[in-house]
Design a protein around this motif. Structure first.
Motif, short mmCIF file in Angstrom:
data_model
loop_
_atom_site.label_atom_id
_atom_site.label_comp_id
_atom_site.label_asym_id
_atom_site.label_seq_id
_atom_site.Cartn_x
_atom_site.Cartn_y
_atom_site.Cartn_z
N GLU A 1 0.83 -1.21 0.00
CA GLU A 1 0.00 0.00 0.00
C GLU A 1 0.86 1.26 0.00
OE1 GLU A 1 -3.48 2.16 2.72
OE2 GLU A 1 -2.70 0.19 3.29
N GLN B 1 2.77 1.74 -3.29
CA GLN B 1 1.90 2.28 -4.33
C GLN B 1 1.85 3.81 -4.26
OE1 GLN B 1 0.44 0.59 -6.79
NE2 GLN B 1 -0.49 2.45 -7.66
N LYS B 2 1.86 4.34 -3.02
CA LYS B 2 1.77 5.78 -2.83
C LYS B 2 3.06 6.50 -3.20
CE LYS B 2 -1.65 5.46 0.89
NZ LYS B 2 -1.93 5.71 2.33
N ALA C 1 2.71 13.57 -1.24
CA ALA C 1 2.33 12.23 -1.68
C ALA C 1 2.22 11.26 -0.51
CB ALA C 1 3.34 11.70 -2.70
N TYR C 2 3.19 11.35 0.41
CA TYR C 2 3.16 10.47 1.59
C TYR C 2 4.19 10.98 2.59
CZ TYR C 2 3.03 6.26 4.48
OH TYR C 2 2.88 5.39 5.54
#
Length: 210
Positions: free
Chosen positions: A78, A81-82, A122-123
């Motif tokens: 997960e 993906q980010k 984004a993260y």
């Protein structure tokens, strides 16, 4: 007519005006970051990175950061993906002082929106185990020990250092890497700078009897 200043003051208070970080407090927080964590503006960070650290004041905190290429992968599909399309990462160190002589340091890794070097939304990844709070009100010892084979800063006192999960210990110490040649009988330049930073901190935060 006399009610106007009162009304304006009340509106400003309700509006939550942000108080600027004072010069004295900023200098103290800078000294703590340098003395305890070897982080300072234009410095190389703790791992000797080539990109110098930048600095900015954000409300009541001070942030230091540098930008590098993204080569990070995790065990989480997960998260991967980010961050897959993030070309850059921003390594950020933040210091705040929620109470007098209490200092909280946090570390973050922020991932860019694709190839942007300005948008790092984004993260965000916190650095596990790197956050901590040093409470110099509880310090009974705060010294720099310089020996031939080991140079370190030692702080001790009841629960003087706490980590993010609430676990506290009665000491804080950090080793100083002294690089470069120093003539015999002279203190390394880095040690001299650390001593000046510690003097500034101890004057502002005398703690218990050192």
């Amino acid at each position: 007519m006399r009610r106007v200043p009162i009304i304006v003051t009340a509106l400003l208070a309700l509006g939550g005006c942000k108080q600027e970080l004072s010069k004295e407090k900023a200098e103290l927080m800078d000294a703590v970051m340098f003395a305890l964590y070897n982080i300072e503006e234009n410095g190389k960070g703790r791992s000797g990175e080539q990109e110098p650290l930048q600095r900015r004041v954000v409300n009541q905190s001070i942030e230091f950061w540098r930008i590098g290429r993204n080569g990070i992968g995790t065990s989480s599909d997960e998260i991967n993906q980010k961050i897959r399309n993030s070309a850059f990462v921003r390594y950020k160190w933040v210091i705040t002082s929620p109470e007098p002589c209490v200092f909280r340091k946090q570390e973050f890794t922020e991932f860019s929106k694709e190839k942007s070097q300005e948008d790092f939304s984004a993260y965000t990844m916190g650095s596990i185990g790197s956050d901590g709070v040093v409470d110099l009100n509880k310090a009974s010892r705060f010294v720099l020990i310089s020996e031939p084979l080991l140079t370190q800063i030692v702080i001790s006192g009841p629960a003087v250092h706490c980590v993010a999960d609430g676990w506290c210990e009665d000491y804080f110490n950090t080793t100083i890497d002294v690089d470069g040649y120093t003539p015999r009988g002279e203190k390394p330049y880095l040690v001299q700078r650390k001593e000046k930073a510690i003097d500034l901190i101890r004057k502002a935060c005398p703690g218990k009897a050192y």
